[in-house]
Structure formats: C-alpha cells, structure tokens
Design a protein around this motif. Structure first.
Motif, PDB file in Angstrom:
ATOM      1  N   PHE A  36       0.837  -1.196   0.000  1.00 34.45           N
ATOM      2  CA  PHE A  36       0.000   0.000   0.000  1.00 34.45           C
ATOM      3  C   PHE A  36       0.870   1.244   0.000  1.00 34.45           C
ATOM      4  O   PHE A  36       1.922   1.290   0.629  1.00 34.45           O
ATOM      5  CB  PHE A  36      -0.920   0.016   1.225  1.00 34.45           C
ATOM      6  N   ILE A  37       0.410   2.274  -0.732  1.00 33.64           N
ATOM      7  CA  ILE A  37       1.086   3.559  -0.774  1.00 33.64           C
ATOM      8  C   ILE A  37       0.149   4.651  -0.293  1.00 33.64           C
ATOM      9  O   ILE A  37      -1.074   4.499  -0.324  1.00 33.64           O
ATOM     10  CB  ILE A  37       1.573   3.895  -2.198  1.00 33.64           C
ATOM     11  N   ASP A  38       0.746   5.779   0.170  1.00 32.89           N
ATOM     12  CA  ASP A  38      -0.071   6.935   0.503  1.00 32.89           C
ATOM     13  C   ASP A  38      -0.038   7.923  -0.665  1.00 32.89           C
ATOM     14  O   ASP A  38       0.567   7.657  -1.708  1.00 32.89           O
ATOM     15  CB  ASP A  38       0.388   7.573   1.819  1.00 32.89           C
ATOM     16  N   ALA A  39      -0.678   9.075  -0.489  1.00 25.92           N
ATOM     17  CA  ALA A  39      -0.836  10.023  -1.598  1.00 25.92           C
ATOM     18  C   ALA A  39       0.474  10.673  -2.009  1.00 25.92           C
ATOM     19  O   ALA A  39       0.573  11.233  -3.101  1.00 25.92           O
ATOM     20  CB  ALA A  39      -1.844  11.097  -1.219  1.00 25.92           C
ATOM     21  N   SER A  40       1.485  10.600  -1.144  1.00 24.11           N
ATOM     22  CA  SER A  40       2.789  11.154  -1.506  1.00 24.11           C
ATOM     23  C   SER A  40       3.634  10.152  -2.266  1.00 24.11           C
ATOM     24  O   SER A  40       4.734  10.475  -2.718  1.00 24.11           O
ATOM     25  CB  SER A  40       3.534  11.604  -0.240  1.00 24.11           C
ATOM     26  N   GLY A  41       3.123   8.925  -2.404  1.00 22.55           N
ATOM     27  CA  GLY A  41       3.857   7.889  -3.107  1.00 22.55           C
ATOM     28  C   GLY A  41       4.699   7.023  -2.196  1.00 22.55           C
ATOM     29  O   GLY A  41       5.368   6.096  -2.663  1.00 22.55           O
TER      30      GLY A  41
END
Length: 493
Positions: A36-41
């Motif tokens: 899983f990644i967050d919105a910042s990559g």
C-alpha cells in the motif's frame, strides 16, 4: 482550435489526507506481490505480501503463502422465478453481501497489518474478512467465527459462512440456513432462513420457504428488524432493498404470465406504490426509473416505456418514453417514440420535475458531468461536446474521450495522445506537449493514474502504472503493475 484545459478540483482534497482519524491508502501490485502507498507515493506497506484484502478499523488482512481465497458475493440458493427477476433488476444488489467460501486445498495463511505496516494480528488464519464495527471474520479448521481488533475470538468458529457486521449484527450460516449474531457473540436471530442479507437502516432482507398455489415460488423475501421481528406480510415477496429503506415487491401468490409486476413497500410494511411496473431501479436524485410495457399504435407490438416515481410512489414523470437514463446531477437523458422506423430516436434532457432543459433536437445525448454532454444533432452524425445550455464547446471529428472518474475526462487525438482535460470551469496548468506518450487511466483526489504509452508494447504485463498531480508533476514514476483507488483505512467503501 485552442482546447480549454478544464478540471474538477475536489474541495476536500486539501484535508482528505490530513485527517488523523482516517488515512487514505491505495493498494499496489508489483511482480505478484501486494502492498500500500499513501498520496505522496510513500510505500506505507511494501509490496511483500502474496495477497491483501480491504481496510477496516485501520487494519487490513494480508496473506503469506500464495493462496488468495475467493471472497465475494454470496451464493444464496433461492429457487423459483422471483430469484431470476431479482437478478434482472439487481442494480445495487452487489453491496454488503455475505462471504462465499471456496472450499479447496488452502495454502498460505492470513493475518492483519495496521496503517504503519506492522503485523498486529499474526499470520495464522486460513481465511479472513475485513474489519467492520471492530470485528472481522476468521476461518479456523474449516469453520468461521469473529475476532476483535486485539485478535481475541468473540464469536466461536462454528459457522459455515459469515457476513460483515452492520448495525451490530452479522450474518452467519450453518447447514444452508441463515441467522445473525451480535457484537457479544450471541446468536440474537436464530439460524432459520434459506437466505439473508446485511442489515441497513434497521432492517434486513431474509428469505423463507414458501409454497405458492399459483406459481412455482419456493422462497419469498421478507423484511425483519433488528429484533428479528418480521414486518412484511407473507403475501408480499420482497426483492431489492434500496438505500432509502424502500424495497420492491411482487405479490407472492399471484399467477404471472411472463415477468413479475413490481411495486414499492416501506420499512413499516406499508405499500407505497402498487405493483404496476415490470422494472423499478434504485433511487437517484429522489426518483426511481420505472418501466411498463405498452402496445405500439403503429406496429401493434409491445415496447418498454420508461418514467420516474418519487419516494411516495407518485409518477412524477409518466412512463411514456422510449428511453430514460437514471437521474444524475439532477438531469436525465430521455428519448421519445416516433414513426420513422429508421433506428434513430430523438433525445432530450429533463430535470427532476420533468421540465425540459434541452428539447428533442438531438440524435444522441450522453451526460458526462454536471455541465458537459456528448451530442449529435438530428440529421447530422458529427459528435460534439456541448455545455448544459446546448452550446457547442468542441467537435470530436477524429478525437476520442476517456472518462477518468470524478467528473474528469481526457480528450485524445487520432494517435491516442492526450490534448485536453474536460471537467468543470477551472483551468489548470498542464503541459500536454510533455505528456503525448502517456495514457491517463483514472483520477481521484487530485491524482491522475497513468502509464507510458509505447506502440511497441506487445505484452500488456509490461505496462507499469504511476501517479502524477494535476499540474503534471510525477509523484510516482510508472513502476507498479497496478495501482488501485485510494480508500479510507478506517472503513471500506
């Protein structure tokens, strides 16, 4: 021609990822592994797992061992024609259903990660479900029970199948009969029904045996409340339950020739609309599309006629149209019957009161978003884009349009290269000259999913996905085999 670069900027974007209670993460897949990644990559959970499930209560099931269980829609064995009719009208029936377990040689085990990527419930279960209301289903020795967020067993694993918790109740089944348990693990509604669904708005749809004298129904649907009390009469066969608490029904013991006739009933068991319609779809913008068959005066054959009813069962728009799309943005595209027999119909756009926004001047109308439509004028096969007032924005000729979601569309040229974004009236800086070799696939929370386009690609497995923002800045270079939608970790959507 200069093409306007237009984009919908979601108003909550600036705060969506800053919420402390709810984080948004996207599942990624790389070489058969999931993370899983967050919105910042940033890779919050590196792609090291053989499978991963859905988030709930800030926990996600992860798998080690290459076994991915088939968890999805239920297989509820309901005999008789009512089941077939429900399937034909199942617009919203794919939501919140029970788990179907594929019994086969299982390899690998499941556990749970938190939003920091830490394993908080050990990898030890044959199968698991997502957390909801602080509870998740786990399979132990071929049977299902529930654990809490600490990993403690609350409902003993004695059931064949289970569903997720909703309103303090979870669906459970043994020997092909269904009932409900509560958050304390008590079987508060006895396992007794031939089929059942998840609770919503204080009610659930259950199925019980029924022997009809006039048709071949062997089961009928009924509504129960949280106490397990049946609130609809056995003379009504309840079908789909809509999000506003209304449900479609047909008369259980009436002999039908052909398709069933449907009406609307409320959560008190009161009939809202008499069974007059061959089809009732779910409500949007307060109206549900209905369909009846009427005999054509010219060709002496029966054709579907569409209209709309409100939540009180009133026909706000009479079923007289040859076509009618469900309402979106308070608008519906309709088409009228004519005697030309040329395969073309005249289309118009109406509001929720049935008043015309655009008259029957169009051979084609497709609503894209609140203020953009694809259209072609009668007797003219040119495809154009128009605004909500019918004014031409651009001609498509050899151009294409791709919906990216959330009211954003990308216009492409004959070489499939992007040349403009179409959305709302806000312009954004985006250098399309630097993006001709890229293909945009989806848009969410101000982020655009894309992959580099190479005409030499012969194997789609070589195509990698990345993320960029609305200014064209690359957040993640294309490296993942797949990037899913961002979802809140606190609950599933």
């Amino acid at each position: 021609m200069k093409y306007s670069i237009l984009l919908l900027l979601l108003t909550f974007y600036t705060i969506a990822f800053a919420q402390k209670e709810k984080k948004y993460l996207a599942q990624v897949r790389l070489d058969g592994k999931y993370g899983f990644i967050d919105a910042s990559g940033h890779e919050v959970i590196p792609p090291i797992y053989d499978a991963a499930g859905s988030w709930g209560n800030n926990l996600v099931p992860v798998n080690i061992g290459k076994y991915t269980p088939e968890i999805g829609l239920p297989v509820i064995d309901i005999a008789g024609p009512a089941a077939e009719e429900e399937a034909n009208n199942a617009v919203e029936s794919n939501k919140n259903k029970i788990v179907t377990i594929d019994i086969k040689d299982k390899k690998g085990k499941w556990g749970y990660c938190d939003i920091s990527g830490k394993i908080v419930i050990p990898i030890q279960y044959t199968n698991t479900t997502f957390f909801d209301e602080g509870m998740a289903g786990v399979e132990i020795n071929g049977k299902w029970g529930f654990i809490n967020t600490k990993g403690e067993i609350v409902v003993q694993p004695i059931y064949d199948t289970i569903g997720s918790f909703s309103q303090g109740r979870a669906l459970v089944a043994k020997n092909n009969l269904y009932g409900y348990v509560d958050l304390k693990g008590e079987e508060v509604i006895k396992v007794q029904y031939t089929g059942a669904d998840t609770f919503a708005n204080g009610y659930a749809l259950v199925y019980e045996k029924y022997a009809s004298k006039n048709n071949n129904r062997t089961n009928i649907g009924r509504l129960i409340n949280l106490k397990g009390e049946i609130i609809t009469d056995a003379k009504y066969d309840i079908g789909l339950v809509f999000s506003n608490g209304l449900a479609i029904f047909s008369l259980a013991d009436v002999k039908y020739e052909g398709n069933f006739i449907f009406g609307l009933i409320n959560s008190k068991g009161q009939v809202v609309a008499q069974p007059l319609y061959r089809e009732i779809l779910d409500f949007s913008d307060g109206l549900a599309r209905v369909m009846v068959y009427k005999k054509d005066k010219i060709y002496n054959e029966y054709n579907p006629n569409f209209g709309f009813i409100d939540t009180k069962g009133r026909e706000i728009i009479k079923p007289i149209y040859a076509e009618a799309e469900p309402f979106s943005y308070g608008k519906s595209v309709i088409a009228r019957f004519d005697d030309k027999d040329d395969g073309n119909l005249d289309h118009a756009l109406i509001n929720t009161k049935g008043a015309f926004i655009l008259g029957f001047n169009w051979r084609q109308l497709t609503l894209l978003d609140n203020n953009h439509l694809l259209a072609s004028i009668k007797n003219n096969y040119e495809t154009i884009m128009i605004n909500g007032q019918g004014k031409k924005i651009m001609s498509f000729d050899d151009k294409g349009i791709v919906a990216l979601g959330n009211d954003l569309f990308v216009i492409t040229n004959i070489n499939n290269e992007p040349i403009a974004f179409i959305g709302t009236d806000k312009k954004i800086p985006f250098d399309f000259s630097q993006n001709k070799n890229r293909k945009f696939t989806s848009y969410q929370f101000g982020l655009i999913r894309f992959h580099n386009f190479d005409r030499n690609y012969e194997d789609s497995r070589n195509i990698k996905q990345g993320l960029m923002n609305v200014k064209g800045k690359v957040i993640i270079e294309p490296k993942y085999d797949d990037i899913s939608d961002f979802v809140p970790t606190g609950s599933i959507e």
